[in-house]
Design an enzyme around this catalytic site. Structure first.
Site, PDB file in Angstrom:
ATOM      1  N   ASP A 102      -1.151  -2.310   0.966  1.00 15.46           N
ATOM      2  CA  ASP A 102      -0.510  -1.027   0.701  1.00 15.46           C
ATOM      3  C   ASP A 102       0.086  -0.921  -0.718  1.00 15.46           C
ATOM      4  O   ASP A 102      -0.098   0.080  -1.407  1.00 15.46           O
ATOM      5  CB  ASP A 102       0.593  -0.824   1.758  1.00 15.46           C
ATOM      6  CG  ASP A 102       0.962   0.635   1.899  1.00 15.46           C
ATOM      7  OD1 ASP A 102       0.088   1.424   2.294  1.00 15.46           O
ATOM      8  OD2 ASP A 102       2.112   0.978   1.587  1.00 15.46           O
TER       9      ASP A 102
ATOM     10  N   ASP B  83      -3.127  -3.523   8.366  1.00 13.49           N
ATOM     11  CA  ASP B  83      -2.138  -2.438   8.437  1.00 13.49           C
ATOM     12  C   ASP B  83      -2.415  -1.306   7.446  1.00 13.49           C
ATOM     13  O   ASP B  83      -1.498  -0.678   6.935  1.00 13.49           O
ATOM     14  CB  ASP B  83      -0.717  -3.001   8.207  1.00 13.49           C
ATOM     15  CG  ASP B  83      -0.579  -3.673   6.845  1.00 13.49           C
ATOM     16  OD1 ASP B  83      -1.599  -3.841   6.145  1.00 13.49           O
ATOM     17  OD2 ASP B  83       0.543  -4.042   6.483  1.00 13.49           O
TER      18      ASP B  83
ATOM     19  N   VAL C 281     -19.118  -8.070  -8.490  1.00 12.20           N
ATOM     20  CA  VAL C 281     -19.777  -8.568  -9.709  1.00 12.20           C
ATOM     21  C   VAL C 281     -21.299  -8.508  -9.572  1.00 12.20           C
ATOM     22  O   VAL C 281     -22.007  -7.975 -10.428  1.00 12.20           O
ATOM     23  CB  VAL C 281     -19.298 -10.008 -10.026  1.00 12.20           C
ATOM     24  CG1 VAL C 281     -20.097 -10.609 -11.173  1.00 12.20           C
ATOM     25  CG2 VAL C 281     -17.816  -9.994 -10.369  1.00 12.20           C
TER      26      VAL C 281
ATOM     27  N   ARG D 264       4.562  -7.466   9.645  1.00  7.69           N
ATOM     28  CA  ARG D 264       5.895  -6.878   9.456  1.00  7.69           C
ATOM     29  C   ARG D 264       6.003  -5.515  10.124  1.00  7.69           C
ATOM     30  O   ARG D 264       6.939  -5.245  10.857  1.00  7.69           O
ATOM     31  CB  ARG D 264       6.197  -6.736   7.959  1.00  7.69           C
ATOM     32  CG  ARG D 264       6.720  -8.002   7.326  1.00  7.69           C
ATOM     33  CD  ARG D 264       6.799  -7.843   5.833  1.00  7.69           C
ATOM     34  NE  ARG D 264       5.534  -7.324   5.319  1.00  7.69           N
ATOM     35  CZ  ARG D 264       5.025  -7.584   4.124  1.00  7.69           C
ATOM     36  NH1 ARG D 264       5.707  -8.323   3.288  1.00  7.69           N
ATOM     37  NH2 ARG D 264       3.868  -7.092   3.726  1.00  7.69           N
TER      38      ARG D 264
ATOM     39  N   ARG E  39       2.984 -10.865  -7.359  1.00  7.68           N
ATOM     40  CA  ARG E  39       3.859  -9.715  -7.065  1.00  7.68           C
ATOM     41  C   ARG E  39       4.406  -9.268  -8.417  1.00  7.68           C
ATOM     42  O   ARG E  39       4.941 -10.095  -9.166  1.00  7.68           O
ATOM     43  CB  ARG E  39       5.014 -10.121  -6.144  1.00  7.68           C
ATOM     44  CG  ARG E  39       4.566 -10.861  -4.892  1.00  7.68           C
ATOM     45  CD  ARG E  39       4.312  -9.945  -3.735  1.00  7.68           C
ATOM     46  NE  ARG E  39       3.895 -10.716  -2.545  1.00  7.68           N
ATOM     47  CZ  ARG E  39       3.233 -10.194  -1.537  1.00  7.68           C
ATOM     48  NH1 ARG E  39       2.897  -8.929  -1.519  1.00  7.68           N
ATOM     49  NH2 ARG E  39       2.896 -10.939  -0.503  1.00  7.68           N
TER      50      ARG E  39
ATOM     51  N   THR F 132      -6.132  -7.565   3.323  1.00 12.64           N
ATOM     52  CA  THR F 132      -4.849  -8.069   3.842  1.00 12.64           C
ATOM     53  C   THR F 132      -5.072  -8.560   5.262  1.00 12.64           C
ATOM     54  O   THR F 132      -5.814  -7.931   6.015  1.00 12.64           O
ATOM     55  CB  THR F 132      -3.748  -6.985   3.818  1.00 12.64           C
ATOM     56  OG1 THR F 132      -2.646  -7.430   4.626  1.00 12.64           O
ATOM     57  CG2 THR F 132      -4.208  -5.653   4.366  1.00 12.64           C
TER      58      THR F 132
ATOM     59  N   HIS G 196       2.398 -19.506   6.705  1.00 14.84           N
ATOM     60  CA  HIS G 196       1.326 -19.242   5.736  1.00 14.84           C
ATOM     61  C   HIS G 196      -0.015 -19.843   6.094  1.00 14.84           C
ATOM     62  O   HIS G 196      -1.016 -19.531   5.439  1.00 14.84           O
ATOM     63  CB  HIS G 196       1.766 -19.687   4.348  1.00 14.84           C
ATOM     64  CG  HIS G 196       2.697 -18.710   3.711  1.00 14.84           C
ATOM     65  ND1 HIS G 196       4.018 -18.628   4.063  1.00 14.84           N
ATOM     66  CD2 HIS G 196       2.483 -17.731   2.799  1.00 14.84           C
ATOM     67  CE1 HIS G 196       4.591 -17.654   3.373  1.00 14.84           C
ATOM     68  NE2 HIS G 196       3.672 -17.093   2.610  1.00 14.84           N
TER      69      HIS G 196
ATOM     70  N   HIS H 260       2.565 -22.307  32.422  1.00 15.21           N
ATOM     71  CA  HIS H 260       3.028 -22.089  31.053  1.00 15.21           C
ATOM     72  C   HIS H 260       3.318 -20.605  30.849  1.00 15.21           C
ATOM     73  O   HIS H 260       2.841 -19.767  31.610  1.00 15.21           O
ATOM     74  CB  HIS H 260       1.944 -22.512  30.053  1.00 15.21           C
ATOM     75  CG  HIS H 260       0.717 -21.688  30.197  1.00 15.21           C
ATOM     76  ND1 HIS H 260      -0.377 -22.127  30.901  1.00 15.21           N
ATOM     77  CD2 HIS H 260       0.423 -20.433  29.776  1.00 15.21           C
ATOM     78  CE1 HIS H 260      -1.293 -21.167  30.894  1.00 15.21           C
ATOM     79  NE2 HIS H 260      -0.829 -20.133  30.230  1.00 15.21           N
TER      80      HIS H 260
ATOM     81  N   GLY I 237      -0.440  -9.947  -1.189  1.00 14.91           N
ATOM     82  CA  GLY I 237      -0.715 -11.153  -0.404  1.00 14.91           C
ATOM     83  C   GLY I 237      -2.202 -11.466  -0.404  1.00 14.91           C
ATOM     84  O   GLY I 237      -3.018 -10.564  -0.257  1.00 14.91           O
TER      85      GLY I 237
ATOM     86  N   GLY J  46      -4.859 -15.153  26.102  1.00 11.80           N
ATOM     87  CA  GLY J  46      -4.327 -14.999  27.462  1.00 11.80           C
ATOM     88  C   GLY J  46      -2.817 -15.121  27.500  1.00 11.80           C
ATOM     89  O   GLY J  46      -2.241 -15.581  28.490  1.00 11.80           O
TER      90      GLY J  46
ATOM     91  N   ASP K 209      -3.051  -8.427   7.593  1.00 15.37           N
ATOM     92  CA  ASP K 209      -2.235  -7.688   8.565  1.00 15.37           C
ATOM     93  C   ASP K 209      -2.964  -6.545   9.271  1.00 15.37           C
ATOM     94  O   ASP K 209      -2.479  -6.028  10.278  1.00 15.37           O
ATOM     95  CB  ASP K 209      -0.994  -7.106   7.869  1.00 15.37           C
ATOM     96  CG  ASP K 209      -0.045  -8.194   7.409  1.00 15.37           C
ATOM     97  OD1 ASP K 209      -0.081  -9.283   8.013  1.00 15.37           O
ATOM     98  OD2 ASP K 209       0.712  -7.967   6.458  1.00 15.37           O
TER      99      ASP K 209
HETATM  100  P1  ATP Z   1       0.223  -7.341   1.442  1.00 17.31           P
HETATM  101  O1  ATP Z   1       0.722  -6.207   2.259  1.00 17.31           O
HETATM  102  O2  ATP Z   1      -0.951  -8.017   2.029  1.00 17.31           O
HETATM  103  O3  ATP Z   1       1.287  -8.274   0.986  1.00 17.31           O
HETATM  104  P2  ATP Z   1       0.233  -5.580  -0.845  1.00 17.31           P
HETATM  105  O4  ATP Z   1      -0.842  -5.132  -1.783  1.00 17.31           O
HETATM  106  O5  ATP Z   1       0.882  -4.514  -0.019  1.00 17.31           O
HETATM  107  O6  ATP Z   1      -0.376  -6.710   0.052  1.00 17.31           O
HETATM  108  P3  ATP Z   1       2.613  -5.807  -2.501  1.00 17.31           P
HETATM  109  O7  ATP Z   1       3.294  -6.986  -3.082  1.00 17.31           O
HETATM  110  O8  ATP Z   1       3.408  -4.838  -1.724  1.00 17.31           O
HETATM  111  O9  ATP Z   1       1.359  -6.358  -1.682  1.00 17.31           O
HETATM  112  O10 ATP Z   1       1.945  -4.968  -3.713  1.00 17.31           O
HETATM  113  C1  ATP Z   1       1.111  -5.621  -4.669  1.00 17.31           C
HETATM  114  C2  ATP Z   1       1.419  -5.168  -6.079  1.00 17.31           C
HETATM  115  O11 ATP Z   1       1.120  -3.764  -6.199  1.00 17.31           O
HETATM  116  C3  ATP Z   1       2.879  -5.274  -6.483  1.00 17.31           C
HETATM  117  O12 ATP Z   1       3.243  -6.563  -6.876  1.00 17.31           O
HETATM  118  C4  ATP Z   1       2.932  -4.273  -7.634  1.00 17.31           C
HETATM  119  O13 ATP Z   1       2.400  -4.858  -8.833  1.00 17.31           O
HETATM  120  C5  ATP Z   1       1.979  -3.180  -7.171  1.00 17.31           C
HETATM  121  N1  ATP Z   1       2.760  -2.071  -6.563  1.00 17.31           N
HETATM  122  C6  ATP Z   1       3.450  -2.072  -5.398  1.00 17.31           C
HETATM  123  N2  ATP Z   1       4.094  -0.904  -5.179  1.00 17.31           N
HETATM  124  C7  ATP Z   1       3.811  -0.126  -6.261  1.00 17.31           C
HETATM  125  C8  ATP Z   1       4.160   1.226  -6.669  1.00 17.31           C
HETATM  126  N3  ATP Z   1       4.966   1.996  -5.915  1.00 17.31           N
HETATM  127  N4  ATP Z   1       3.652   1.708  -7.816  1.00 17.31           N
HETATM  128  C9  ATP Z   1       2.854   0.947  -8.597  1.00 17.31           C
HETATM  129  N5  ATP Z   1       2.483  -0.328  -8.282  1.00 17.31           N
HETATM  130  C10 ATP Z   1       2.949  -0.872  -7.145  1.00 17.31           C
END
Ligand code: ATP
Length: 320
Positions: free
Chosen positions: A103, A129, A24, A171, A72, A125, A249, A215, A11, A185, A127
């Site tokens: 993650d 998280d 860079v 999530r 993705r 991210t 979004h 409210h 994301g 608040g 989130d």
């Molecule tokens: P957000 O949580 O903000 O959506 P994110 O990095 O967790 O971000 P994901 O779509 O879960 O988003 O992961 C991003 C990309 O990382 C995936 O599209 C995939 O290419 C790669 N990826 C995810 N899980 C694995 C895994 N277990 N092993 C290798 N690559 C992975």
């Protein structure tokens, strides 16, 4: 290292561009060449690389989204995809990778590390998280975007003496709901980390009305359930005529805040410092205002909820 690459994955989050720029510029400052990889791990496997100059990252520090695009790409979870990615990197003579994302992005970088390829992760991210860091790039901007909407909803909620449920992103982690709930608040915050009792919440709304509250704002993290489902449950207890707003979004976009730009700049420069010393397999974080790094595997699949619970309790104490 004399040549590195940078990608954004998963994301998008405001401040990713500020991080790319810092990677860079800092690398060039250190005499290291940088390649940008388009579309995250999909572009890595496809060899979608371009050499970046200092001008290429001009005029992006203030822009939301990511100029390297994101995708993705579940195929990167296969060994075949990972080895193809490393082959492409080696073809270009690239010795290390900076991966910016959440993650899933970390999991991809961890896989490359296990194949012996050096990677440094930057937490990007909205989130908030990711373990091993107090804040992720994008979180500050996102909570300010949400807060702006909450303030506006409060105006109309007060005018009509209404109850609103606002569904926000999150999530597994309720940080966006927590921070914006406190800052606006809100009367109630509902997050995945804490169970809730809907009858008690209904009772709270009734008591608030009896005490002249005009409210009721309930901030709900999407990971608990959808806003409409939650509103139906409340209306089933009493006829509150709950209104629902799903922010969606809009929370992802916008110009990054000063805090996110500075954080991203610090992370970008720190990533280059590590790769310059041939250090990989690390995830960057900020702890008590200092930049830190941890082995990627130490921060995977973990949520840090301690501060969340303290904030949740604070809201319970001061919201009515
Ligand atoms: P957000 O949580 O903000 O959506 P994110 O990095 O967790 O971000 P994901 O779509 O879960 O988003 O992961 C991003 C990309 O990382 C995936 O599209 C995939 O290419 C790669 N990826 C995810 N899980 C694995 C895994 N277990 N092993 C290798 N690559 C992975």
């Amino acid at each position: 290292m004399k040549r590195i690459a940078v990608l954004t994955s998963g994301g998008d989050a405001p401040g990713m561009n500020s991080a790319i720029r810092a990677v860079v510029r800092k690398a060039l400052y250190e005499g290291i060449e940088v390649y940008g990889i388009n579309y995250g791990y999909a572009g890595l496997v496809a060899g979608d690389f371009k050499k970046l100059t200092r001008q290429d990252v001009g005029d992006i520090i203030q822009k939301g989204g990511t100029s390297l695009y994101s995708a993705r790409y579940p195929q990167f979870a296969t060994e075949e995809g990972q080895l193809k990615g490393i082959e492409e990197l080696k073809k270009f003579g690239i010795e290390g990778l900076v991966a910016i994302g959440g993650d899933g992005t970390y999991r991809g970088a961890h896989a490359l590390t296990q194949h012996g390829y050096p990677c440094v992760c930057i937490p990007g991210t909205i989130d908030n998280d990711i373990a091993g860091t107090d804040y992720t790039v994008g979180f500050d901007t996102a909570i300010n975007t949400v807060l702006d909407s909450l303030d506006k909803i409060r105006d109309t909620a007060t005018s009509h003496v209404r109850t609103f449920v606002i569904e926000v992103m999150g999530r597994d982690a309720g940080d966006i709901a927590l921070w914006t709930g406190i800052a606006s608040g809100a009367e109630q915050i509902i997050i995945p980390e804490v169970d809730f009792d809907i009858t008690k919440i209904a009772e709270k709304i009734r008591q608030g009305r009896e005490h002249g509250k005009k409210h009721t704002i309930i901030v709900l993290a999407e990971g608990v359930m959808g806003g409409n489902e939650f509103a139906e449950k409340l209306d089933a207890i009493d006829n509150f005529h709950v209104r629902v707003t799903v922010l969606g979004h809009v929370q992802r976009g916008g110009s990054p805040s000063a805090r996110d730009r500075v954080l991203a700049s610090r992370f970008g420069a720190a990533a280059v410092d590590l790769l310059k010393e041939d250090k990989g397999g690390l995830a960057l974080g900020i702890k008590n205002e200092a930049i830190v790094s941890n082995p990627i595997e130490d921060v995977l699949d973990k949520l840090e909820t301690t501060s969340n619970l303290a904030l949740y309790q604070l809201n319970q104490e001061i919201s009515f």
